[in-house]
Design an enzyme around this catalytic site. Sequence first.
Site, PDB file in Angstrom:
ATOM      1  N   HIS A 110      -0.416   5.359   5.855  1.00 39.72           N
ATOM      2  CA  HIS A 110      -1.431   4.500   6.491  1.00 39.72           C
ATOM      3  C   HIS A 110      -1.282   4.385   8.009  1.00 39.72           C
ATOM      4  CE1 HIS A 110      -3.070   3.732   2.687  1.00 39.72           C
ATOM      5  NE2 HIS A 110      -2.417   2.642   2.343  1.00 39.72           N
ATOM      6  N   HIS A 183      -8.884  -1.423   2.909  1.00 40.24           N
ATOM      7  CA  HIS A 183      -7.870  -1.592   1.866  1.00 40.24           C
ATOM      8  C   HIS A 183      -8.016  -2.942   1.149  1.00 40.24           C
ATOM      9  CE1 HIS A 183      -4.139  -0.854  -0.240  1.00 40.24           C
ATOM     10  NE2 HIS A 183      -3.877   0.228   0.483  1.00 40.24           N
ATOM     11  N   GLU A 313     -10.415   2.926  -2.233  1.00 42.61           N
ATOM     12  CA  GLU A 313     -10.181   3.417  -0.874  1.00 42.61           C
ATOM     13  C   GLU A 313     -10.850   4.782  -0.716  1.00 42.61           C
ATOM     14  OE1 GLU A 313      -5.901   3.071   0.102  1.00 42.61           O
ATOM     15  OE2 GLU A 313      -5.794   1.912  -1.770  1.00 42.61           O
TER      16      GLU A 313
END
Length: 347
Positions: A110, A183, A313
């Site tokens: 991420h 998210h 996602e």
Amino acid sequence: MKTTQTDFGVLSGENIYRYTLENDNGLSVKISNYGATITSILLPQKTGKTDEIVCGFDTFESYFSEAYQDNAPYFGGTVGRYCSQIKDAQFSLNGKEYQLAKIVGDNNLHGGKIGFDKKIWKVKAFSPEVASVQMELESKHLEEGFPGNVTVQVTFTLTNDNELKIRYGAITDQDTPFTITNHTYFNLSGFAENVEGHTVMVDADTKQLWDETGAATGENVSVAGKADDLRSPKTIKEVHEAMGDGFEHFYLFEDKGFELGKVAEISEPKSGRTMEVFTTEPGMLLYTGKYTSDELKRESGLQYGKYRGFCCETHRYPNGPNISDAPKTILKVGEDYDSTTIFKFNW
């Protein structure tokens, strides 16, 4: 339809704001400019009762609690510069090797230690008469190890069709790996129970194959005949039981060609709520919060934890910089990154 701005906190001397988007049907979405983070979605049901349906917090300080920092679930954040895992936290681009921070084992996750979800975004536009807010972020060359100065925009819009539209845009002055997503963890029961009673459909024939570290190998496999084939609706619980584990699957929409289309639908029978997912992206990571700490809860007492929320996602391929045929995982000079995902709610 309206947007209101309220103070949310202060970080490093900068004011943090929260924007509440409301439509005419009783649906509201709260978004902080810290991490371009969805902190709350209040969703009605047929009885008229309105429930909180996402994991998040009502105070800015809660995002810095020891329990939240240690678990790092990325509640509601806009994650990047490259979301999901990059194998061995490294990649090669245009003849150069780049080393990133190791976040999960030896892999990057991420965007690194201080990804987009931990940045203060500038609010570029919002209007009290329109349920929309636009935020912008400047990501500098070699920030978290990635090449290029990148300007990123995200626009959140709530409609009277009960659609939360998220549109991402970006440009760069050097070629760079780039894909971002939201998210948010959803629970359409309003956290009355975990998400295993939800029914889920994902319109995907294939999924990525991941190695033991959680990085994509570059091989895509058919879901036909497998427990995790969701082309026909199944309850999350029945698939969990068949797999002996929770979802962390990247499903592929190979024939969509970056055109906006419906890719998933999740429903919760007791509340009568459903959520449809539309995206321009080539895949979606379905995650059922199997690593989420049971220590986490909203200030009101709403309990989070394992299987208490699911994520949809939507983004480019995980480990895309290391997969030769991964589509559009490198944002190139002169190109515009343009991505849209829509969460449409029904009750």
